[in-house]
Scaffold this motif. Structure first.
Motif, mmCIF file in Angstrom:
data_model
loop_
_atom_site.group_PDB
_atom_site.id
_atom_site.type_symbol
_atom_site.label_atom_id
_atom_site.label_comp_id
_atom_site.label_asym_id
_atom_site.label_seq_id
_atom_site.Cartn_x
_atom_site.Cartn_y
_atom_site.Cartn_z
ATOM 1 N N GLY A 283 3.615 88.440 -25.401
ATOM 2 C CA GLY A 283 3.237 87.293 -26.011
ATOM 3 C C GLY A 283 4.622 86.675 -26.386
ATOM 4 O O GLY A 283 4.558 85.643 -26.399
ATOM 5 N N ALA A 284 5.586 87.652 -27.139
ATOM 6 C CA ALA A 284 6.800 86.999 -27.538
ATOM 7 C C ALA A 284 7.672 86.295 -26.495
ATOM 8 O O ALA A 284 8.213 85.306 -26.556
ATOM 9 C CB ALA A 284 7.540 87.779 -28.332
ATOM 10 N N GLY B 35 9.407 88.288 -32.840
ATOM 11 C CA GLY B 35 10.004 88.513 -31.513
ATOM 12 C C GLY B 35 10.511 87.340 -30.883
ATOM 13 O O GLY B 35 11.326 87.014 -30.368
ATOM 14 N N THR B 36 9.515 86.186 -30.959
ATOM 15 C CA THR B 36 9.765 85.015 -30.577
ATOM 16 C C THR B 36 11.038 84.294 -31.077
ATOM 17 O O THR B 36 11.723 83.816 -30.773
ATOM 18 C CB THR B 36 8.380 83.965 -30.717
ATOM 19 O OG1 THR B 36 7.236 84.546 -30.084
ATOM 20 C CG2 THR B 36 8.948 82.536 -30.088
ATOM 21 N N ALA B 37 10.859 84.343 -32.496
ATOM 22 C CA ALA B 37 11.983 83.811 -33.489
ATOM 23 C C ALA B 37 13.413 84.373 -33.080
ATOM 24 O O ALA B 37 14.331 83.578 -32.877
ATOM 25 C CB ALA B 37 11.589 83.907 -34.835
ATOM 26 N N LEU B 38 13.259 85.716 -33.076
ATOM 27 C CA LEU B 38 14.686 86.471 -32.957
ATOM 28 C C LEU B 38 15.074 86.009 -31.191
ATOM 29 O O LEU B 38 16.371 85.814 -31.144
ATOM 30 C CB LEU B 38 14.414 87.950 -32.828
ATOM 31 C CG LEU B 38 14.038 88.380 -34.058
ATOM 32 C CD1 LEU B 38 13.391 89.962 -34.124
ATOM 33 C CD2 LEU B 38 15.465 88.301 -34.967
ATOM 34 N N VAL C 122 -4.101 86.134 -26.238
ATOM 35 C CA VAL C 122 -3.435 86.984 -25.326
ATOM 36 C C VAL C 122 -4.470 88.111 -25.264
ATOM 37 O O VAL C 122 -4.685 88.745 -26.443
ATOM 38 C CB VAL C 122 -2.118 87.295 -25.988
ATOM 39 C CG1 VAL C 122 -1.716 88.423 -24.993
ATOM 40 C CG2 VAL C 122 -1.138 86.137 -25.686
ATOM 41 N N GLY C 123 -4.839 88.595 -24.324
ATOM 42 C CA GLY C 123 -6.067 89.596 -24.170
ATOM 43 C C GLY C 123 -5.309 90.991 -24.415
ATOM 44 O O GLY C 123 -4.213 91.213 -23.851
ATOM 45 N N GLY D 156 -6.437 91.297 -35.435
ATOM 46 C CA GLY D 156 -5.090 91.467 -34.713
ATOM 47 C C GLY D 156 -3.978 90.605 -35.226
ATOM 48 O O GLY D 156 -3.132 90.565 -34.588
ATOM 49 N N HIS D 157 -3.896 90.612 -36.698
ATOM 50 C CA HIS D 157 -2.939 89.666 -37.004
ATOM 51 C C HIS D 157 -1.519 90.328 -37.278
ATOM 52 O O HIS D 157 -0.515 89.862 -37.203
ATOM 53 C CB HIS D 157 -3.352 89.220 -38.685
ATOM 54 C CG HIS D 157 -4.310 88.052 -38.633
ATOM 55 N ND1 HIS D 157 -4.879 87.369 -39.882
ATOM 56 C CD2 HIS D 157 -4.988 87.669 -37.578
ATOM 57 C CE1 HIS D 157 -5.580 86.597 -39.475
ATOM 58 N NE2 HIS D 157 -5.865 86.706 -38.293
ATOM 59 N N ASN D 158 -1.677 91.848 -37.094
ATOM 60 C CA ASN D 158 -0.387 92.254 -36.932
ATOM 61 C C ASN D 158 0.233 91.991 -35.749
ATOM 62 O O ASN D 158 1.654 91.882 -35.686
ATOM 63 C CB ASN D 158 -0.713 94.083 -36.875
ATOM 64 C CG ASN D 158 -1.323 94.516 -36.066
ATOM 65 O OD1 ASN D 158 -2.884 94.042 -35.917
ATOM 66 N ND2 ASN D 158 -1.157 95.426 -35.098
ATOM 67 N N ILE D 159 -0.439 91.798 -34.821
ATOM 68 C CA ILE D 159 0.004 91.404 -33.301
ATOM 69 C C ILE D 159 0.612 90.146 -33.398
ATOM 70 O O ILE D 159 1.830 89.945 -33.069
ATOM 71 C CB ILE D 159 -1.076 91.552 -32.183
ATOM 72 C CG1 ILE D 159 -1.400 92.785 -32.110
ATOM 73 C CG2 ILE D 159 -0.563 90.748 -30.896
ATOM 74 C CD1 ILE D 159 -2.770 92.916 -31.270
ATOM 75 N N ILE D 160 -0.103 89.177 -34.233
ATOM 76 C CA ILE D 160 0.481 87.610 -34.453
ATOM 77 C C ILE D 160 1.817 87.716 -35.004
ATOM 78 O O ILE D 160 2.894 87.335 -34.425
ATOM 79 C CB ILE D 160 -0.415 86.995 -35.105
ATOM 80 C CG1 ILE D 160 -1.760 86.794 -34.466
ATOM 81 C CG2 ILE D 160 0.142 85.666 -35.523
ATOM 82 C CD1 ILE D 160 -2.940 86.090 -35.345
ATOM 83 N N ALA D 161 1.901 88.695 -36.192
ATOM 84 C CA ALA D 161 3.254 88.720 -36.875
ATOM 85 C C ALA D 161 4.233 89.103 -36.189
ATOM 86 O O ALA D 161 5.372 88.735 -36.176
ATOM 87 C CB ALA D 161 3.019 89.564 -38.046
ATOM 88 N N ALA D 162 4.153 90.330 -35.393
ATOM 89 C CA ALA D 162 4.930 91.009 -34.595
ATOM 90 C C ALA D 162 5.681 90.007 -33.419
ATOM 91 O O ALA D 162 6.633 89.968 -33.136
ATOM 92 C CB ALA D 162 4.680 92.475 -33.917
#
Length: 394
Positions: A363-364, A105-108, A333-334, A95-101
């Motif tokens: 998550g973000a 979102g967090t940074a923005l 995050v489940g 699920g690294h695509n989830i981590i990246a996105a």
């Protein structure tokens, strides 16, 4: 700016970007790339923050698929790690695509409040978590030097606020013998494949006496090319894990004896070499982890209890090395994977499903609000800044 207001601003910022963040997650998921080859995923991950005005540095630490994107000029510098490498054969089964996105979102979101909170937000594109230790290489190269705290999240089958991981090292073991015809004159050969067999039998017997938390798992990567030729060369790779780096040293010593046994029994030479930097165990910052736990509950999630967290080591991650030198968290995050867990094909499929999309957005929000809490809690802000000052002075 009052805390509630800043928290509301970052939550709204993530919500407004919902479609873009989910599109990013799905796009990375659709084109899985392996460690140090994540060129498309890296470009996709930094695109939105570049458009927002983040200052982007490409290839920090000399890693082509890494980046560093910063926004703001505040005294408190917080890093947000994005991972985007996939697994051979099963794609984004971690699920690294989830981590990246979620990291984007967090940074923005934090960019919206950076000036008001005297904050600098740094989005770090960290390649090769599955194999290669991108964060360790970046850490050693000084990419994290100005950062006081680092956050990220990971997807999994459960919600875990204070996730822990195991220390890890990985080696390649090469045996070199001598070829011979397997029928005409086998006695002239030294069988490198047999050396692997002896070593693996020794490891299998060792498992009965391994300390709690010790693990070893490996594969044979080379074992000969023809059945009628005694193999001159054979190779295997083994990963070793333990509860902490000190305990890992003990396991490595015992495994080294098993590798040696294969060479002695067959008369082959052998070589043991590390294939990647060692991963240390996660040491989550207590305050950040408990703040994130509160955010999970606020979002309607049910994180496992602290007693259960201690019993759930979640593989290994190079984020562990980061948390050894600065405050940081790596919560889980489940998502609903229909009974599958990470590194299974079912989890890869679920990583682009509806619950994964929810994990990206929630998550973000949870990460951004946790950082807001840090920035606006004077005692914790001062603690983190003081720790950074000591690190910088050492």
């Amino acid at each position: 700016m009052a805390s509630a207001t800043a928290s509301a601003i970052v939550e709204d910022a993530v919500a407004r970007r919902r479609s873009e963040l989910i599109e990013l997650s799905h796009s990375i998921h659709a084109e899985p790339e392996l460690a140090f080859d994540e060129h498309r995923s890296c470009a996709k991950t930094k695109a939105l923050v570049a458009e927002r005005g983040f200052a982007v540095t490409d290839a920090p630490a000399g890693l082509d698929t890494a980046f560093r994107a910063s926004f703001g000029s505040g005294a408190l510098v917080v890093g947000v790690c994005a991972e985007y490498d996939a697994l051979p054969g099963i794609g984004h089964a971690c699920g690294h695509n989830i981590i990246a996105a979620s990291a984007v979102g967090t940074a923005l979101a934090l960019a919206e409040v950076a000036d008001a909170l005297d904050l600098t937000v740094v989005l770090l594109g960290t390649p090769a978590e599955e194999a290669g230790g991108g964060k360790v290489l970046m850490l050693d190269a000084g990419v994290f030097d100005d950062i006081a705290a680092t956050v990220m999240l990971h997807a999994g089958p459960l919600d875990i606020a204070r996730a822990r991981s195991l220390a890890l090292s990985q080696v390649a073991v090469t045996y070199t013998g001598r070829e011979a015809h397997a029928a005409v004159a086998p006695y002239l050969g030294l069988n490198a494949a047999d050396a692997i067999t002896v070593a693996q039998v020794a490891i299998g017997l060792l498992r009965q006496q391994m300390e709690p938390g010790h693990m070893a798992h490996g594969i044979v990567t080379e074992g000969g090319q023809a059945t009628n030729v005694i193999p001159r060369r054979a190779q295997m790779e083994y990963t070793m894990r333990a509860n902490d780096a000190g305990s890992l040293r003990t396991l490595e010593s015992r495994m080294a004896d098993c590798f040696l046994a294969g060479a002695i029994a067959t008369g082959c030479d052998h070589d043991v070499s590390e294939t990647e930097p060692a991963y240390h165990e996660l040491t989550p910052d207590t305050w950040l982890a408990e703040t994130f736990r509160s955010e999970m509950v606020r979002m309607g999630r049910t994180p496992v209890g602290t007693d259960v967290e201690a019993l759930l080591p979640l593989g290994s991650t190079d984020m562990g090395n980061v948390t050894q030198v600065m405050p940081g968290i790596h919560p889980i995050v489940g998502i609903d994977a229909d009974g599958s867990s990470v590194h299974q094909p079912g989890f890869a499929a679920a990583a682009a499903g509806p619950s994964a999309d929810t994990a990206v957005i929630e998550g973000a929000i949870m990460l951004a609000r946790t950082v807001v809490g840090l920035a606006e809690t004077p005692a914790e802000r001062d603690r983190v800044l003081e720790l950074h000052a000591r690190r910088a002075a050492s």
